[in-house]
Design a protein around this motif. Structure first.
Motif, PDB file in Angstrom:
ATOM      1  N   GLU A  40       0.726  -1.202   0.082  1.00 54.95           N
ATOM      2  CA  GLU A  40      -0.073  -0.018   0.107  1.00 54.95           C
ATOM      3  C   GLU A  40       1.035   1.152  -0.129  1.00 54.95           C
ATOM      4  O   GLU A  40       1.964   1.212   0.636  1.00 54.95           O
ATOM      5  CB  GLU A  40      -0.901   0.139   1.140  1.00 54.95           C
ATOM      6  N   GLY A  41       0.436   2.182  -0.787  1.00 50.31           N
ATOM      7  CA  GLY A  41       1.177   3.565  -0.591  1.00 50.31           C
ATOM      8  C   GLY A  41       2.449   3.575  -1.548  1.00 50.31           C
ATOM      9  O   GLY A  41       2.303   2.813  -2.629  1.00 50.31           O
ATOM     10  N   GLY A  88       6.615   0.178  -5.574  1.00 48.75           N
ATOM     11  CA  GLY A  88       7.711   1.264  -5.021  1.00 48.75           C
ATOM     12  C   GLY A  88       9.153   0.516  -4.440  1.00 48.75           C
ATOM     13  O   GLY A  88       9.124  -0.319  -4.751  1.00 48.75           O
ATOM     14  N   VAL A  89       9.537   1.453  -3.620  1.00 52.29           N
ATOM     15  CA  VAL A  89      10.895   0.944  -3.096  1.00 52.29           C
ATOM     16  C   VAL A  89      10.695  -0.409  -2.541  1.00 52.29           C
ATOM     17  O   VAL A  89       9.743  -0.610  -1.521  1.00 52.29           O
ATOM     18  CB  VAL A  89      11.713   1.953  -2.325  1.00 52.29           C
ATOM     19  N   ALA A  90      11.662  -1.288  -2.851  1.00 50.57           N
ATOM     20  CA  ALA A  90      11.871  -2.644  -2.043  1.00 50.57           C
ATOM     21  C   ALA A  90      13.337  -2.676  -1.532  1.00 50.57           C
ATOM     22  O   ALA A  90      14.254  -2.745  -2.496  1.00 50.57           O
ATOM     23  CB  ALA A  90      11.506  -3.730  -3.006  1.00 50.57           C
ATOM     24  N   ALA A  91      13.530  -2.714   0.045  1.00 49.74           N
ATOM     25  CA  ALA A  91      14.917  -2.629   0.612  1.00 49.74           C
ATOM     26  C   ALA A  91      14.840  -3.602   1.504  1.00 49.74           C
ATOM     27  O   ALA A  91      14.012  -4.293   2.139  1.00 49.74           O
ATOM     28  CB  ALA A  91      14.818  -1.095   1.116  1.00 49.74           C
ATOM     29  N   GLY A  92      16.082  -4.060   1.393  1.00 51.57           N
ATOM     30  CA  GLY A  92      16.542  -5.225   2.715  1.00 51.57           C
ATOM     31  C   GLY A  92      15.588  -6.424   2.375  1.00 51.57           C
ATOM     32  O   GLY A  92      15.376  -7.005   1.276  1.00 51.57           O
ATOM     33  N   SER A 106       8.996   3.307 -11.478  1.00 55.55           N
ATOM     34  CA  SER A 106       9.657   4.077 -10.474  1.00 55.55           C
ATOM     35  C   SER A 106      10.124   3.558  -9.230  1.00 55.55           C
ATOM     36  O   SER A 106      10.803   4.033  -8.453  1.00 55.55           O
ATOM     37  CB  SER A 106       8.687   5.132 -10.062  1.00 55.55           C
ATOM     38  N   ALA A 107      10.199   2.039  -9.281  1.00 53.47           N
ATOM     39  CA  ALA A 107      10.239   1.288  -8.101  1.00 53.47           C
ATOM     40  C   ALA A 107      11.790   1.023  -8.141  1.00 53.47           C
ATOM     41  O   ALA A 107      12.461   1.083  -9.357  1.00 53.47           O
ATOM     42  CB  ALA A 107       9.616  -0.033  -8.241  1.00 53.47           C
TER      43      ALA A 107
END
Ligand code: T3D
Length: 261
Positions: free
Chosen positions: A55-56, A107-111, A128-129
């Motif tokens: 979400e978001g 969106g951003v996928a981190a760790g 944009s991810a």
């Protein structure tokens, strides 16, 4: 607000990570709710495919670092214990689920968030991810299967550079390298991911489960062992109703109607 939201669709489920104010970072509550949602999807015979998304503006920023502050006496959390209890079972759930799991990285996928995506079967990402092996930025090593998936997907040189630098890779680069299946225009991501999941929910589910099992084993097996496993699983899938329907539909020159068994 519940940390995981599940939406039931005809033949499939959409599971949404729902802590947008923290870019869907993992807390114990989110781990537990996600495990429950995945187990329910796995156990529901009417659910033949799963879509995982966030979400978001973020997909998932890995572990919630607010939960990692030493206590007043300076006591440290046992990170091995949380890996054992939460992150490793999550990766095993995704890989072991006997139905396809599509991941829409919004969106951003981190760790651990990045590596959870890599554990899914088919990954679509918004252009944009970004994918970030953020661990080294806070003095950790990749977990959640990162050191397993990365070299297998993109080769040793790129895997090492991403893990050691913690630099971000955008979705287009990730798709070009083979880290993910496709980079999609942001405003098309959810429609494309949902259409793909809905399509997979009409496919021969037992065959897909066995395709997953074969690919899960292929990294460790030698050719002989893999040939034997293909023989065994082909024998098993040859007993399904869907195989009969597939052949029948071909001979009758019509679209198959797979029942998922
Ligand atoms: O601990 C164990 O059990 C071991 C297992 C570890 C698994 C792991 O995943 S370790 C890696 C943990 N994750 C990270 O180190 C990533 C931390 N986050 C970031 O580096 C950045 O947030 C991002 C690169 C992901 C995104 O950057 P940006 O600029 O787009 O967003 P932001 O402004 O940094 O974040 C937005 C909000 O989310 C912000 O809160 P605020 O200021 O608006 O109140 C930020 O603090 C919060 N947030 C983002 N990531 C986390 C987080 N809060 C807690 N934990 C996070 N991981």
């Amino acid at each position: 607000m519940t940390p995981i939201r599940t939406e039931a669709r005809p033949g499939w489920r959409k599971i949404v990570l729902n802590r947008p104010e923290r870019l869907n970072a993992f807390t114990v509550a989110m781990h537990e709710a996600l495990a429950e949602a995945l187990d329910e999807a796995a156990a529901d015979a009417a659910c033949r495919a799963v879509l995982l998304t966030g979400e978001g503006r973020g997909f998932c920023a890995g572990q919630d670092l607010n939960d990692r502050v030493p206590d007043e006496a300076g006591g440290r959390p046992d990170l091995g214990a949380t890996i054992e209890r939460y992150y490793n079972p999550l990766v095993r759930r995704l890989r072991g689920m006997e139905k396809p799991v599509v991941c829409a990285v919004n969106g951003v996928a981190a760790g651990a968030g990045a590596n959870m995506a890599l554990a899914c079967d088919i990954v679509l990402a918004a252009k944009s991810a970004k994918f970030i092996q953020a661990f080294v930025r806070i003095g950790l090593v990749p977990d959640s299967g990162g050191t397993y998936f990365l070299p297998r997907l993109i080769g040793d040189a790129r895997a090492r550079a991403l893990a050691i630098t913690g630099d971000a890779v955008d979705a287009a680069q990730a798709a070009q390298w083979g880290l993910i299946w496709q980079a999609v225009d942001d405003d098309r991501l959810m429609a494309e991911a949902e259409a793909l999941t809905a399509r997979l929910a009409t496919q021969p589910t037992r065959a897909i489960a066995m395709i997953k099992a074969l690919l899960n084993r292929s990294g460790a097996n030698d050719l002989d062992a893999q040939l034997n496993l293909e023989r065994d699983l082909q024998r098993a899938v040859g007993d399904t109703t869907d195989y009969l329907e597939g052949v029948q539909a071909f001979l009758e020159k019509r679209e198959p109607r797979f029942a998922g068994r």
